[in-house]
Enzyme design. Structure first.
Site, PDB file in Angstrom:
ATOM      1  N   HIS A 214      -7.452   2.691  -0.823  1.00  0.00           N
ATOM      2  CA  HIS A 214      -7.671   3.125  -2.068  1.00  0.00           C
ATOM      3  C   HIS A 214      -7.934   2.063  -2.800  1.00  0.00           C
ATOM      4  O   HIS A 214      -7.284   0.916  -2.583  1.00  0.00           O
ATOM      5  CB  HIS A 214      -6.599   3.836  -2.747  1.00  0.00           C
ATOM      6  CG  HIS A 214      -5.107   3.491  -2.814  1.00  0.00           C
ATOM      7  ND1 HIS A 214      -4.421   3.532  -1.627  1.00  0.00           N
ATOM      8  CD2 HIS A 214      -4.256   2.754  -3.597  1.00  0.00           C
ATOM      9  CE1 HIS A 214      -3.337   3.085  -1.678  1.00  0.00           C
ATOM     10  NE2 HIS A 214      -3.361   2.673  -2.717  1.00  0.00           N
TER      11      HIS A 214
ATOM     12  N   VAL B  52       0.498   4.501  -0.459  1.00  0.00           N
ATOM     13  CA  VAL B  52      -0.174   5.318   0.260  1.00  0.00           C
ATOM     14  C   VAL B  52      -1.003   4.890   1.542  1.00  0.00           C
ATOM     15  O   VAL B  52      -1.870   4.154   1.171  1.00  0.00           O
ATOM     16  CB  VAL B  52      -1.000   6.547  -0.666  1.00  0.00           C
ATOM     17  CG1 VAL B  52      -1.671   7.597   0.230  1.00  0.00           C
ATOM     18  CG2 VAL B  52      -0.060   7.134  -1.838  1.00  0.00           C
TER      19      VAL B  52
ATOM     20  N   HIS C  16      -7.856   0.229  -6.483  1.00  0.00           N
ATOM     21  CA  HIS C  16      -7.651   0.213  -8.053  1.00  0.00           C
ATOM     22  C   HIS C  16      -8.482  -0.281  -8.987  1.00  0.00           C
ATOM     23  O   HIS C  16      -8.881  -1.213  -8.795  1.00  0.00           O
ATOM     24  CB  HIS C  16      -6.193  -0.470  -8.071  1.00  0.00           C
ATOM     25  CG  HIS C  16      -5.291   0.033  -7.448  1.00  0.00           C
ATOM     26  ND1 HIS C  16      -4.018   0.861  -7.694  1.00  0.00           N
ATOM     27  CD2 HIS C  16      -4.716  -0.244  -5.986  1.00  0.00           C
ATOM     28  CE1 HIS C  16      -3.220   1.036  -6.884  1.00  0.00           C
ATOM     29  NE2 HIS C  16      -3.697   0.318  -5.845  1.00  0.00           N
TER      30      HIS C  16
ATOM     31  N   GLN D  37       0.880  -1.235  -0.026  1.00  0.00           N
ATOM     32  CA  GLN D  37      -0.089  -0.119  -0.063  1.00  0.00           C
ATOM     33  C   GLN D  37       0.897   1.317   0.161  1.00  0.00           C
ATOM     34  O   GLN D  37       1.378   1.746   0.823  1.00  0.00           O
ATOM     35  CB  GLN D  37      -1.032  -0.155   1.251  1.00  0.00           C
ATOM     36  CG  GLN D  37      -1.899   1.042   1.286  1.00  0.00           C
ATOM     37  CD  GLN D  37      -2.986   1.121   2.328  1.00  0.00           C
ATOM     38  OE1 GLN D  37      -2.492   0.246   3.546  1.00  0.00           O
ATOM     39  NE2 GLN D  37      -4.094   1.487   2.226  1.00  0.00           N
TER      40      GLN D  37
END
Length: 135
Positions: free
Chosen positions: A96, A92, A98, A90
């Site tokens: 999130h 960041v 994708h 990960q």
């Protein structure tokens, strides 16, 4: 600690937005696997999928479905790859998802890590039992 995705969600940093609502934001990945690679993030800072509040968890998949349909259509793709990393890989530390357009023969080989095997059916049953009891 600063979070680049929080800065994008608050408008402090620019991004190529494809979706913007109260709870979620989606934008093009700056280093895409393929053109049209989108990142879907909650607006509030949530580090991983396991930290995602239930009310947002119930909302994220319908949004991901809509974005996947749009990505496939806009990029004239044959399908899509949808993935979430939790801590490992990960880049960041803000949840999130994708959403990546896919085509047969595009060079992306299934999962990005080597596969393994269970030593026996008993080992497989033992692992399943350990997971079940924690659910």
């Amino acid at each position: 600690m600063a979070c680049i995705f929080c800065d994008i969600a608050s408008g402090k940093l620019p991004a190529s937005l494809v979706y913007e609502r109260d709870d979620f934001l989606a934008f093009l990945d700056k280093k895409p696997l393929f053109r049209g690679h989108v990142l879907l993030v909650p607006r509030t800072h949530v580090a991983t999928m396991t930290d995602l509040p239930s009310e947002l968890a119930a909302k994220i998949f319908p949004v991901a479905q809509a974005i996947a349909r749009a990505v496939e259509s806009a990029m004239e793709a044959e399908g899509s790859f949808v993935a979430i990393n939790n801590r490992v890989s990960q880049s960041v530390p803000h949840l999130h998802m994708h959403i990546v357009p896919r085509r047969k023969g595009d060079g992306l080989k299934g999962f990005f890590w080597p596969r393994t095997k269970y030593a026996s059916g008993q080992e497989m049953d033992d692992v399943a039992a350990r997971i079940r009891e924690r659910i």
